[in-house]
Design an enzyme around this catalytic site. Structure first.
Site: not given
Ligand SMILES: C[S@@+](CC[C@H](N)C(=O)[O-])C[C@H]1O[C@@H](n2cnc3c(N)ncnc32)[C@H](O)[C@@H]1O
Length: 551
Positions: A457, A461
């Site tokens: 993640y 991002k």
């Protein structure tokens, strides 16, 4: 006075005079049939109007109905004789149903948050307007008679809107001075007290900036039983109102209309712009800062009326908040989600708020779905102005255990999916030379949130931020801005899962703001990046995390 109906408005006097004329005619022989017929028609026209308006105006609330009933049945003569009031107050003072609902409508339409009433009586107008105010709205009511504050308070207490009202007793001019000294300002003012002072209240309010720019003043009884235009008038109050109406009409600071509702309701708007002649005489700089870009104020420039937007991952959480925000600002919104039921349910919500929207089911990790999403928006509404690429997923695992499948799934949605959306929407936007792309990144692009383990993640991002920077600089000279928003930890249903719940306390100690973000904390940033006020901003990462990345 109890129960006696006294004519108080031009229409009521007209009905009274016509009724008397008809009675006289009825008692006389040799009245031409045509005269009788015309008199009958005139009486029917005049006497039907108020009843019709009553019937066709939205019903008043239970609390207003009760307040009205108690006010008109109260013995005001007796209250005066008993020394409870300084003046003998006629029950006709009350604003009443049709005018009350009109005031409430004006409060709603002007989106007023702060209202000032000069002359409250038993509070019918005050409560009507308070009903139109938002939850955090406030109404200050000035009233000379302390007895009226006592009378109205129990009715305010019974209403869910009564808490918005503060009653200030004493001469209204003293209260206005106190409010001006305290630097108070109002969006709407309702003047309905002693008529000979109207002009003083009006001038004091304008001269001391008690009314905000573009604000509205409503004035009651401005037709004063028709006596403002009747020729033979001795009444001092009528003369005062006649002078007042003319003064306002000639005042270059405002625009005025007088609506022949009941005893006349003036609607006066403070004109934001100085006139050409005042501009010539003054040393002001007459430029876009003074006039606004395209004549629009900064808040006006944040409107998205006529714009077409889509939001991915809009079925819940941040995306749902984003869809509402864009719609509230005026855009049409395609609600895109992998879950059809959730997308449809958000469309239902938006429809209830009068926002045009359609549901689109799409998995943004699939290139065909992304293209179909863009094609659907374009075929429905002709183009895309705002692309809000928000959909994302988060899986947790220690880095040494992270599988390639977890890595790929995360990157396929968060980075590859976001890129595909940017590219497909960007092609439409580059062609038209206009577009706003807003990607949802994360605070995880800046810091490593802990103690949860989320390598894929975080890395995806960080990629969204670099994707945004690259597209933002590459496309800006062709009219397309690309920016991203990095929320901190947002209080959505996801973080209340069994596995994450124990971490909430830990996270809270890491946030200077002392709380998690709400979806609503992010909405204004999105609208800013979606509107023309942010035309000079591109490739940036707007971080909204309550200060967490700074600790
Ligand atoms: C026409 S009534 C107001 C009706 C009210 N707006 C309503 O919604 O029902 C006028 C009120 O102004 C008050 N009033 C008169 N002179 C005043 C003054 N100098 N200062 C404050 N209130 C005053 C009277 O006591 C009376 O209650």
């Amino acid at each position: 006075m109890k129960g006696v109906q006294v004519s108080d408005t031009p229409m009521e006097f007209l009905v009274e005079y016509l009724t008397r004329a008809q009675e006289i005619c009825d008692g006389m022989a040799h009245i031409p049939a045509e005269l009788k017929d015309n008199l009958g028609k005139a009486l029917e026209l005049a006497s039907g109007l108020d009843h019709y308006l009553e019937g066709m105006t939205s019903k008043e609330s239970e609390q207003l109905a009760e307040l009205n009933a108690e006010t008109v049945s109260h013995d005001w003569d007796q209250a005066y004789k008993d020394g409870k009031t300084m003046f003998c107050l006629p029950k006709e003072c009350i604003t009443g149903h049709v005018e009350g609902q009109t005031l409430k409508m004006l409060v709603r339409m002007s989106k007023a948050r702060r209202v000032l009433e000069v002359g409250m009586f038993t509070g019918y107008g005050a409560l009507s307007m308070a009903e139109g105010l938002p939850q955090d709205g406030r109404l200050v009511a000035c009233e000379l008679e302390p007895y009226l504050k006592e009378f109205s308070q129990p009715f305010f207490d019974k209403s869910p809107h009564g808490k918005k009202i503060t009653v200030k007793t004493g001469p209204a001019m003293d209260t206005l001075k106190d409010l001006a000294d305290a630097g108070e300002q109002f969006d709407m003012v309702f003047i309905d007290a002693d008529k000979n002072n109207y002009i003083n209240y009006y001038n004091f309010i304008l001269d001391n900036a008690l009314l905000r720019l573009d604000g509205v003043i409503c004035v009651d009884n401005s037709l004063f039983k028709g006596r403002v235009y009747l020729r033979e008038v001795e009444d001092e109050n009528a003369k005062a109102l006649r002078r007042f109406n003319q003064f306002v009409c000639d005042d270059p600071r405002v625009e005025q209309v007088i609506v022949p509702l009941r005893d006349g309701l003036s609607i006066i708007r403070l004109v934001p712009m100085a006139t050409a002649s005042t501009l010539q005489q003054s040393p002001i700089t007459d430029d876009v800062v003074f006039r606004g870009v395209g004549g629009a104020s900064v808040l006006g420039r944040m409107r998205l009326d006529g714009k077409v937007a889509y939001v991915t991952g809009a079925g819940q959480g941040i995306g749902r908040g984003f869809a509402h925000a864009l719609g509230e600002a005026g855009a049409k919104v395609a609600v895109v989600d992998i879950d059809e039921a959730k997308a449809k349910s958000v469309v239902e919500e938006l429809t209830l708020k009068g926002i045009r929207s359609i549901p689109i089911v799409a998995d943004i990790s699939e290139s065909e779905d992304v293209q179909r999403m863009v094609d659907t928006v374009v075929s429905t509404w002709g183009t895309i102005h705002i692309a809000c690429n928000n959909a994302g997923i988060n899986m947790n695992s220690a880095s040494e255990d992270t599988t390639l499948s977890e890595w790929d799934k995360t990157f396929n949605v968060n980075l590859r999916g976001t890129f595909m959306c940017c590219q497909a929407a960007g092609r439409v936007m580059l062609k038209q030379g206009y577009g706003k792309i807003i990607n949802t990144a994360s605070m995880a692009s800046l810091i490593v949130p802990h103690p949860q383990k989320q390598l894929s993640y975080n890395a995806s991002k960080a990629g969204v931020v670099k994707l945004t920077q690259t597209l933002g600089t590459e496309w800006i000279d062709r009219g397309v801005n690309v920016n991203c928003i990095s929320p901190g930890i947002v209080d959505t249903p996801l973080i209340h899962s069994e596995s994450l719940r124990p971490l909430v306390q830990r996270w809270l100690s890491d946030v200077p703001a002392g709380r998690l973000a709400q979806v609503t904390d992010l909405q204004a940033a999105l609208v800013y990046l979606a509107c023309d006020a942010s035309n000079y901003m591109t490739g940036h990462n707007l971080v909204i995390e309550g200060g967490q990345s700074l600790w």
